[in-house]
Design an enzyme around this catalytic site. Structure first.
Site, PDB file in Angstrom:
ATOM      1  N   SER A   1       0.823  -1.216   0.000  1.00 24.34           N
ATOM      2  CA  SER A   1       0.000   0.000   0.000  1.00 24.34           C
ATOM      3  C   SER A   1       0.855   1.264   0.000  1.00 24.34           C
ATOM      4  CB  SER A   1      -0.935  -0.001   1.217  1.00 24.34           C
ATOM      5  OG  SER A   1      -0.198   0.122   2.393  1.00 24.34           O
TER       6      SER A   1
ATOM      7  N   LYS B   1       0.005   4.666   6.711  1.00 23.39           N
ATOM      8  CA  LYS B   1      -0.505   5.549   5.656  1.00 23.39           C
ATOM      9  C   LYS B   1      -0.029   6.978   5.880  1.00 23.39           C
ATOM     10  CE  LYS B   1      -3.681   2.715   3.667  1.00 23.39           C
ATOM     11  NZ  LYS B   1      -3.082   1.535   4.325  1.00 23.39           N
TER      12      LYS B   1
END
Lengths: 201, 201
Positions: free
Chosen positions: A122, A160
DNA sequence: TCTCCATGAGAACTTATAGAGAACCACGCC
DNA sequence: GGCGTGGTTCTCTATAAGTTCTCATGGAGA
């Protein structure tokens, strides 16, 4: 036991070899470490050879006289790597002025730091690949734009980029094929911010 | 029995060694603990040696060495990060069984290794970004598929994936917008292979 | 108060290391 | 073989660093 000048000599040789692919001449070493006498350089090289820092074919002339070997005497196993310079496509390696060592400790260690192994892709566009190790500094707040370890609903943890916008929290993956996620602030708990990452090949 | 100043001296020496990989000079110790007399420092060093905290080659410059007392050298401690587990999108952090520390030394240090700062984005698809530090192991051969520092025509250094094919050498950038380069073997000299990389945020 | 002792300054001394330079030796190439 | 380049081995000198002193100070405790 290695003296200051011997250390300088060894550093220079390492750098030279990395830069050129072959060993320097005594005269070049002398120039490189700022002295004028080849004899003196020879003395240092001899000492370094005796202590196993260099390999050396005596007498050999023109070409590969010096074979570089490990500089890692276990007693001197330090936290630093010689930093030889910058490498860019199409240019010889350039020395970085005033910097010849890089301290791993300084890079990575500090209070409240820990490591996580990254799984999944990711964060691939941020250069963090599956299997990389992320170094996290533990803290419960972060600024917009930082990469954080966030816990959502006390349940899922994720790595993230964080962004605060309009009273909401966005968690943005660095992967074009994935969508940002948006939460109310109370659902997101920050566990730490990313301060470094590394991998081994 | 170790006095206050002796402890300060010992701590300074430990710190110095951890940072530099070699012992300080008496003058540096004096500076470091805030006194002016080398003679005094010598007295402390002597005392520490007598009590087994240090080893000491008399007369030698920088001839001090830390004796490993039971607690070991803290370079061990400072070289490891707690490894808490794996992180993946959508899952809580999972502990990695049987592994709770990661050793930076094991990851990065070893014989013949050095660091280069990467400039440019030719390896971006391999997760190596502009400004990253590449850890290179010095050697003059490589296998197909390895990422190497290669010197072309004794002139340009570059970091690329190497591939041998049909008697030729391909140097392949990890960047979709760049083309592989193909050379005759004698034009390409391998300076080392990539063994690790890291960056700081 | 007097002594003891850890601390610190610094002088005097010894030794290690650094550097220059000269002379000599070995290799590689006309 | 002769020459040039570069490695090797010296000697000499200077300086830096380690060692050994003496002396001064100041606090702790009898």
């Amino acid at each position: 036991m290695i003296s200051d000048s011997q250390r300088k000599t060894l550093e220079f040789i390492r750098r030279y070899v990395a830069e050129h692919g072959y060993a320097p001449k005594l005269h070049e070493i002398a120039d490189g470490i700022g002295i004028k006498s080849r004899g003196v350089v020879h003395r240092y090289v001899q000492a370094l050879t005796d202590q196993g820092y260099l390999e050396h074919e005596p007498g050999k002339h023109r070409g590969l006289q010096l074979a570089d070997v490990d500089g890692a005497n276990e007693s001197e196993n330090t936290l630093t790597l010689p930093l030889l310079g910058k490498i860019a496509a199409g240019m010889p390696i350039q020395a970085i002025p005033g910097q010849d060592e890089i301290s791993l400790a300084e890079f990575f260690l500090g209070p409240g730091r820990f490591a996580l192994k990254v799984q999944g892709s990711s964060m691939i566009d941020a250069g963090i690949l599956d299997g990389d190790v992320a170094v996290i500094k533990q803290q419960n707040h972060a600024h917009s734009g930082e990469i954080v370890v966030a816990l959502i609903d006390n349940d899922e943890a994720t790595l993230k980029t964080i962004k605060y916008q309009a009273g909401l929290v966005q968690l943005i993956p660095a992967n074009q094929s994935m969508q940002p996620m948006i939460f109310e602030p109370q659902r997101v708990q920050i566990q730490g911010v990313l301060v470094g990452s590394f991998r081994r090949y």
